[in-house]
Scaffold this motif. Structure first.
Motif, mmCIF file in Angstrom:
data_model
loop_
_atom_site.group_PDB
_atom_site.id
_atom_site.type_symbol
_atom_site.label_atom_id
_atom_site.label_comp_id
_atom_site.label_asym_id
_atom_site.label_seq_id
_atom_site.Cartn_x
_atom_site.Cartn_y
_atom_site.Cartn_z
ATOM 1 N N CYS A 12 -6.180 -34.298 5.277
ATOM 2 C CA CYS A 12 -5.903 -33.506 4.072
ATOM 3 C C CYS A 12 -4.950 -32.400 4.472
ATOM 4 O O CYS A 12 -5.007 -31.930 5.611
ATOM 5 C CB CYS A 12 -7.190 -32.868 3.537
ATOM 6 S SG CYS A 12 -8.330 -34.079 2.865
ATOM 7 N N SER A 14 -5.000 -29.366 3.454
ATOM 8 C CA SER A 14 -5.790 -28.161 3.697
ATOM 9 C C SER A 14 -7.244 -28.490 3.378
ATOM 10 O O SER A 14 -7.526 -29.565 2.846
ATOM 11 C CB SER A 14 -5.292 -27.014 2.808
ATOM 12 O OG SER A 14 -5.301 -27.429 1.459
ATOM 13 N N LYS A 15 -8.150 -27.578 3.723
ATOM 14 C CA LYS A 15 -9.573 -27.873 3.548
ATOM 15 C C LYS A 15 -10.117 -27.155 2.305
ATOM 16 O O LYS A 15 -9.990 -25.926 2.188
ATOM 17 C CB LYS A 15 -10.325 -27.385 4.790
ATOM 18 C CG LYS A 15 -11.742 -27.878 4.883
ATOM 19 C CD LYS A 15 -11.814 -29.301 5.418
ATOM 20 C CE LYS A 15 -13.237 -29.758 5.627
ATOM 21 N NZ LYS A 15 -13.323 -31.206 5.852
ATOM 22 N N CYS A 16 -10.723 -27.894 1.384
ATOM 23 C CA CYS A 16 -11.344 -27.268 0.212
ATOM 24 C C CYS A 16 -12.598 -26.519 0.666
ATOM 25 O O CYS A 16 -13.237 -26.903 1.640
ATOM 26 C CB CYS A 16 -11.706 -28.327 -0.828
ATOM 27 S SG CYS A 16 -10.270 -29.291 -1.334
ATOM 28 N N TYR A 18 -15.583 -26.203 -0.360
ATOM 29 C CA TYR A 18 -16.917 -26.797 -0.461
ATOM 30 C C TYR A 18 -17.018 -28.073 0.383
ATOM 31 O O TYR A 18 -18.073 -28.699 0.436
ATOM 32 C CB TYR A 18 -17.221 -27.157 -1.929
ATOM 33 C CG TYR A 18 -16.184 -28.086 -2.510
ATOM 34 C CD1 TYR A 18 -16.301 -29.462 -2.400
ATOM 35 C CD2 TYR A 18 -15.028 -27.590 -3.115
ATOM 36 C CE1 TYR A 18 -15.328 -30.318 -2.880
ATOM 37 C CE2 TYR A 18 -14.050 -28.430 -3.600
ATOM 38 C CZ TYR A 18 -14.202 -29.786 -3.475
ATOM 39 O OH TYR A 18 -13.220 -30.621 -3.933
ATOM 40 N N CYS A 19 -15.934 -28.448 1.058
ATOM 41 C CA CYS A 19 -15.837 -29.815 1.586
ATOM 42 C C CYS A 19 -16.559 -30.019 2.914
ATOM 43 O O CYS A 19 -16.309 -29.319 3.891
ATOM 44 C CB CYS A 19 -14.364 -30.179 1.778
ATOM 45 S SG CYS A 19 -14.188 -31.817 2.510
ATOM 46 N N PHE A 21 -16.697 -33.367 3.997
ATOM 47 C CA PHE A 21 -16.241 -34.698 4.432
ATOM 48 C C PHE A 21 -15.487 -34.582 5.753
ATOM 49 O O PHE A 21 -14.987 -33.511 6.100
ATOM 50 C CB PHE A 21 -15.287 -35.310 3.388
ATOM 51 C CG PHE A 21 -15.935 -35.574 2.069
ATOM 52 C CD1 PHE A 21 -16.974 -36.487 1.954
ATOM 53 C CD2 PHE A 21 -15.518 -34.900 0.934
ATOM 54 C CE1 PHE A 21 -17.574 -36.725 0.738
ATOM 55 C CE2 PHE A 21 -16.117 -35.133 -0.289
ATOM 56 C CZ PHE A 21 -17.153 -36.047 -0.389
ATOM 57 N N SER A 23 -12.461 -34.578 7.390
ATOM 58 C CA SER A 23 -11.024 -34.515 7.081
ATOM 59 C C SER A 23 -10.409 -33.364 7.867
ATOM 60 O O SER A 23 -11.022 -32.313 8.015
ATOM 61 C CB SER A 23 -10.802 -34.300 5.581
ATOM 62 O OG SER A 23 -11.088 -32.974 5.224
ATOM 63 N N GLY A 57 -11.327 -40.808 1.373
ATOM 64 C CA GLY A 57 -10.991 -39.823 2.393
ATOM 65 C C GLY A 57 -11.778 -38.539 2.266
ATOM 66 O O GLY A 57 -12.841 -38.528 1.658
ATOM 67 N N GLY A 58 -11.147 -37.466 2.776
ATOM 68 C CA GLY A 58 -9.750 -37.298 3.083
ATOM 69 C C GLY A 58 -8.846 -37.511 1.865
ATOM 70 O O GLY A 58 -9.272 -37.514 0.733
ATOM 71 N N THR A 59 -7.589 -37.681 2.164
ATOM 72 C CA THR A 59 -6.594 -37.875 1.113
ATOM 73 C C THR A 59 -5.740 -39.099 1.425
ATOM 74 O O THR A 59 -4.675 -38.985 2.052
ATOM 75 C CB THR A 59 -5.679 -36.620 0.988
ATOM 76 O OG1 THR A 59 -6.489 -35.451 0.920
ATOM 77 C CG2 THR A 59 -4.818 -36.690 -0.256
ATOM 78 N N ARG A 125 -8.629 -25.781 -4.010
ATOM 79 C CA ARG A 125 -7.838 -26.981 -4.316
ATOM 80 C C ARG A 125 -6.371 -26.589 -4.449
ATOM 81 O O ARG A 125 -6.055 -25.477 -4.886
ATOM 82 C CB ARG A 125 -8.303 -27.621 -5.638
ATOM 83 C CG ARG A 125 -9.708 -28.151 -5.619
ATOM 84 C CD ARG A 125 -9.928 -29.321 -4.694
ATOM 85 N NE ARG A 125 -9.079 -30.460 -4.928
ATOM 86 C CZ ARG A 125 -9.383 -31.715 -4.553
ATOM 87 N NH1 ARG A 125 -10.538 -31.982 -3.948
ATOM 88 N NH2 ARG A 125 -8.558 -32.699 -4.757
HETATM 89 S S1 SF4 Z 1 -11.639 -34.529 1.543
HETATM 90 FE FE1 SF4 Z 1 -11.374 -33.939 -0.606
HETATM 91 S S2 SF4 Z 1 -12.687 -32.150 -0.836
HETATM 92 FE FE2 SF4 Z 1 -12.363 -32.431 1.367
HETATM 93 S S3 SF4 Z 1 -10.609 -31.145 1.909
HETATM 94 FE FE3 SF4 Z 1 -9.830 -33.183 1.442
HETATM 95 S S4 SF4 Z 1 -9.279 -33.095 -0.743
HETATM 96 FE FE4 SF4 Z 1 -10.640 -31.344 -0.337
#
Ligand code: SF4
Length: 360
Positions: A12, A14-16, A18-19, A21, A23, A57-59, A125
């Motif tokens: 990704c 950048s990192k959201c 709340y995330c 996952f 990434s 993902g990820g993205t 986001r």
């Molecule tokens: S995986 Fe989704 S929620 Fe997590 S940082 Fe990437 S876009 Fe944001």
């Protein structure tokens, strides 16, 4: 015979906030990662025709199209198949949409989360409501009719009426499928360390969920799982396969799979994965008891619930004598038993975690 596969793309920009996952922003590793992924697929995929492929993902929309094509071309597909890719609204251009439309991809999942620009910025986001609308319309004009979006409720500063506005804005778009997820503050995330102010409590989250369920139902979107709603014919076949407790491949860093009676997962360390993409980090042979529990646990996530008669035959048990006390305790407010079908009520969905733990 395994008919379903998940692929994880752990990058990704950048990192959201709340995330939780797996990434990372190490975009320079994408090419090397994809070649490791291709090696894992070459070693472990046995050439079955896939009914579903899900690239998450990820993205995944960060992948250059020629690399994505290499992944898609590794598989054979059943005549009727579903191939989903998750996209970030920011990445969608008409070229990307046309490339996807000319490939095996036939379903898109857009990570929207909210239409409120202040909330989107507060949760980290990169996109805004205007880019969501533009992305969905661009994908639709390129020929995608099977588009899904994700929304989150319980976000900082969000109210029930604000969330219902999100739902109404989603309903104005050409989307066939909507997923609703309650915000959870997960360990290791930005929000776990810097708790946002004005976080709706669990009662408010429940209000938002119930109001959203009603609004979606009013507009023809049928709830088919705790968090998922679709117009007729547009349920996610890939996810329904999980909830039916069937097998699937998992490829890529941190991916989980279920094949030959084993549940397995790959390492969450990208460098370790790239060094050895073929060997899973963990594999466990599922016992008959675990398989029964998974069947209940996963099946009750579905709005249609489970079929008691089928479970009795499959596991050679008497479901009612084994679990009758739990059913009596929670019926009819939280669990409904009609004929051979056992399912949660909508109120039951909100308490599903503690109730399900009693089946284990
Ligand atoms: S995986 Fe989704 S929620 Fe997590 S940082 Fe990437 S876009 Fe944001």
């Amino acid at each position: 015979m395994i008919r379903n596969a998940y692929i994880h793309i752990p990058f990704c920009k950048s990192k959201c906030r709340y995330c939780a996952f797996v990434s990372v922003p190490e975009i320079n590793k994408i090419t090397g990662y994809v070649y490791s992924l291709l090696k894992e697929i070459a070693d472990n995929y046995r050439g079955e025709e896939l009914s579903t492929l899900y690239i998450g993902g990820g993205t995944p929309s960060l992948l250059p199209f020629e690399l994505l094509s290499k992944i898609l071309n590794k598989f054979r597909y059943a005549e009727e198949y579903e191939c989903t890719i998750e996209v970030n609204p920011d990445d969608v251009t008409s070229i990307l949409a046309e490339n996807y439309a000319a490939s095996r991809i036939n379903r898109i999942s857009v990570g929207v989360q909210s239409f409120d620009d202040a909330i989107l910025s507060a949760i980290g986001r990169r996109h805004n409501a205007a880019s969501v609308i533009s992305a969905v319309n661009t994908l639709n004009h390129a020929g995608f009719e099977n588009i899904s979006i994700d929304l989150i409720y319980g976000l900082p500063g969000q109210t029930t009426s604000g969330f219902i506005d999100d739902i109404k804005r989603a309903l104005e778009l050409p989307v066939k499928h909507i997923s609703l997820y309650g915000l959870k503050i997960e360990e290791g995330t930005y929000f776990a360390e810097y708790k946002p102010e004005l976080l709706p409590d669990s009662d408010k989250q429940a209000d938002m969920y119930l109001a959203a369920c009603d609004e979606l139902e009013k507009n023809g979107y049928k709830q088919y799982e705790i968090s998922n709603f679709a117009l007729p014919g547009y349920s996610s076949k890939h996810n329904v396969n999980y909830w039916n407790n069937n097998t699937y491949y998992g490829f890529g860093v941190s991916a989980h799979g279920y094949t030959d009676g084993f549940r397995y997962y790959n390492t969450s360390d990208i460098d370790a994965y790239m060094n050895n993409p073929v060997q899973s980090e963990y594999a466990h042979h599922v016992t008959d008891t675990e398989r029964l529990e998974e069947e209940i646990f996963l099946g009750l996530r579905k709005a249609d619930g489970i079929n008691i008669d089928e479970i009795n035959k499959k596991f050679n048990i008497d479901f009612r004598s084994r679990y009758g006390k739990i059913i009596d305790k929670y019926s009819p407010e939280f669990l409904l038993c009609a004929g051979e079908c056992l399912r949660f009520t909508r109120k039951g969905f909100m308490l599903s975690t503690p109730i399900l733990s009693e089946f284990l």
